[in-house]
Design a protein around this motif. Structure first.
Motif, PDB file in Angstrom:
ATOM      1  N   TYR A   8       0.838  -1.199   0.000  1.00 50.55           N
ATOM      2  CA  TYR A   8       0.000   0.000   0.000  1.00 50.55           C
ATOM      3  C   TYR A   8       0.872   1.248   0.000  1.00 50.55           C
ATOM      4  O   TYR A   8       1.905   1.309   0.671  1.00 50.55           O
ATOM      5  N   LYS A  56     -11.756  -3.551   1.116  1.00 59.06           N
ATOM      6  CA  LYS A  56     -12.012  -3.481  -0.323  1.00 59.06           C
ATOM      7  C   LYS A  56     -11.875  -2.046  -0.829  1.00 59.06           C
ATOM      8  O   LYS A  56     -11.344  -1.799  -1.911  1.00 59.06           O
ATOM      9  N   LYS A  57     -12.374  -1.105  -0.028  1.00 58.07           N
ATOM     10  CA  LYS A  57     -12.262   0.297  -0.439  1.00 58.07           C
ATOM     11  C   LYS A  57     -10.824   0.770  -0.377  1.00 58.07           C
ATOM     12  O   LYS A  57     -10.369   1.525  -1.255  1.00 58.07           O
ATOM     13  N   ARG A  85      -8.217  -1.067  -0.861  1.00 59.71           N
ATOM     14  CA  ARG A  85      -7.549  -1.677  -2.017  1.00 59.71           C
ATOM     15  C   ARG A  85      -7.893  -0.907  -3.295  1.00 59.71           C
ATOM     16  O   ARG A  85      -7.031  -0.666  -4.131  1.00 59.71           O
ATOM     17  N   TRP A  86      -9.172  -0.521  -3.427  1.00 61.31           N
ATOM     18  CA  TRP A  86      -9.582   0.270  -4.597  1.00 61.31           C
ATOM     19  C   TRP A  86      -8.841   1.603  -4.628  1.00 61.31           C
ATOM     20  O   TRP A  86      -8.308   2.008  -5.663  1.00 61.31           O
ATOM     21  N   MET A  87      -8.806   2.278  -3.490  1.00 63.95           N
ATOM     22  CA  MET A  87      -8.164   3.590  -3.425  1.00 63.95           C
ATOM     23  C   MET A  87      -6.680   3.488  -3.730  1.00 63.95           C
ATOM     24  O   MET A  87      -6.106   4.324  -4.436  1.00 63.95           O
ATOM     25  N   ASN A  88      -6.035   2.450  -3.215  1.00 66.96           N
ATOM     26  CA  ASN A  88      -4.612   2.254  -3.491  1.00 66.96           C
ATOM     27  C   ASN A  88      -4.382   2.042  -4.983  1.00 66.96           C
ATOM     28  O   ASN A  88      -3.415   2.542  -5.552  1.00 66.96           O
ATOM     29  N   GLY A  89      -5.292   1.293  -5.617  1.00 65.46           N
ATOM     30  CA  GLY A  89      -5.197   1.090  -7.058  1.00 65.46           C
ATOM     31  C   GLY A  89      -5.307   2.384  -7.838  1.00 65.46           C
ATOM     32  O   GLY A  89      -4.628   2.579  -8.863  1.00 65.46           O
ATOM     33  N   GLU A  90      -6.153   3.301  -7.352  1.00 68.02           N
ATOM     34  CA  GLU A  90      -6.282   4.601  -8.006  1.00 68.02           C
ATOM     35  C   GLU A  90      -4.976   5.379  -7.909  1.00 68.02           C
ATOM     36  O   GLU A  90      -4.550   6.031  -8.869  1.00 68.02           O
ATOM     37  N   ARG A 129      -4.239  -1.794 -13.553  1.00 67.18           N
ATOM     38  CA  ARG A 129      -4.973  -2.910 -12.954  1.00 67.18           C
ATOM     39  C   ARG A 129      -4.325  -3.424 -11.676  1.00 67.18           C
ATOM     40  O   ARG A 129      -4.834  -4.357 -11.063  1.00 67.18           O
ATOM     41  N   LYS A 172      -3.660  -3.250  -7.916  1.00 67.66           N
ATOM     42  CA  LYS A 172      -4.307  -2.636  -6.753  1.00 67.66           C
ATOM     43  C   LYS A 172      -3.324  -2.408  -5.600  1.00 67.66           C
ATOM     44  O   LYS A 172      -3.432  -1.426  -4.875  1.00 67.66           O
TER      45      LYS A 172
END
Length: 278
Positions: free
Chosen positions: A64, A111-112, A114-119, A161, A163
């Motif tokens: 992260y 999950k959020k 992980r999504w934010m880290n992917g952004e 892609r 995350k």
């Protein structure tokens, strides 16, 4: 020390009156006290080590980014309004007001995060991502160059892609070696059914017959086979698992072209030997 406000967890509410009295006894002006709800897990209980990483270093080890974790943690107890989520520290400081702090407990949603880290990873300068990518590849004992094409061509679909850095190299190992693992659940679902072996051989034949192995040509060949079977999914999913070992990844046609015709056809024929008969 000129401290004007003390903002802390609501588990300290009961201590507050004592602290105020101590200030008064010392002839000092008490600061303003504010208490925020605790961070809880999915069961509504205080988040702890049992729920996952609990220290900053552990999140770093799991791939992260500091900026992403900071952004996520700030939004657990405060909302800037206007549905804003991805914000710089400067933007958060400018927008912060105590009246927008939440009164209800904040749930730590992995999950959020992980999504934010992917952004954040998707927005990283390529050189920063490449440096971490190569370090992860080296640690896994994998080569720094893909089997075909150049590294940046592979990173184009891989970076947006990814995350967390811990996804590397598992989300792209098939671009770098023929010795890539197969996800057992994906194999059972996509390669084991009857008829898949014959399908993979047919697609290998179709790809070998193409004048050029381009994105457009591959897409047309896959669509043609999908129409004959009554659905594109019956072709796309087995192809993906056969050539990558996993059920998710970059766009299929882009991925196939990056791997290259010769390797794609060889992988399809190899997978066909153990796939569902018929």
């Amino acid at each position: 020390m000129a401290i004007t406000h003390v903002i802390r967890g609501d588990d300290h509410v009961e201590n507050t009156f004592k602290h105020i009295e101590i200030f008064k006894a010392m002839g000092a002006t008490p600061p303003e006290y504010g208490h925020l709800p605790m961070i809880v897990n999915n069961q509504g209980k205080p988040y702890s080590k049992r729920d996952g990483a609990a220290f900053v270093g552990e999140f770093k080890e799991q791939g992260y980014l500091p900026e992403a974790l900071f952004n996520f943690l700030v939004l657990l107890g405060w909302a800037p309004g206007e549905d804003r989520e991805i914000m710089t520290r400067e933007e958060m400081v400018e927008a912060f007001t105590l009246d927008r702090c939440k009164s209800s407990a904040a749930r730590f949603d992995m999950k959020k995060l992980r999504w934010m880290n992917g952004e954040y990873i998707a927005r990283q300068p390529r050189e920063d991502f490449k440096r971490e990518f190569l370090a992860r590849m080296a640690a896994a004992g994998l080569p720094a160059t893909p089997l075909s094409g150049d590294l940046d061509a592979v990173l184009d679909p891989v970076q947006p892609r990814t995350k967390t850095y811990a996804d590397i190299p598992g989300n792209c190992v098939y671009f770098f070696t023929e010795d890539y693992p197969f996800d057992a659940a994906a194999v059972q679902k996509r390669l084991a059914p009857a008829g898949v072996g014959a399908l993979l051989r047919e697609m290998a034949d179709a790809f070998e017959a193409l004048p050029d192995f381009t994105h457009e040509a591959v897409e047309l060949a896959v669509h043609a086979k999908g129409e004959s079977l009554g659905g594109l999914g019956a072709v796309v999913h087995p192809l993906r698992v056969a050539v990558s070992g996993i059920a998710e990844g970059p766009g299929l046609f882009e991925m196939l072209v990056l791997i290259g015709r010769e390797r794609v056809c060889a992988r399809l024929r190899k997978a066909a030997r153990t796939a569902g008969a018929g």
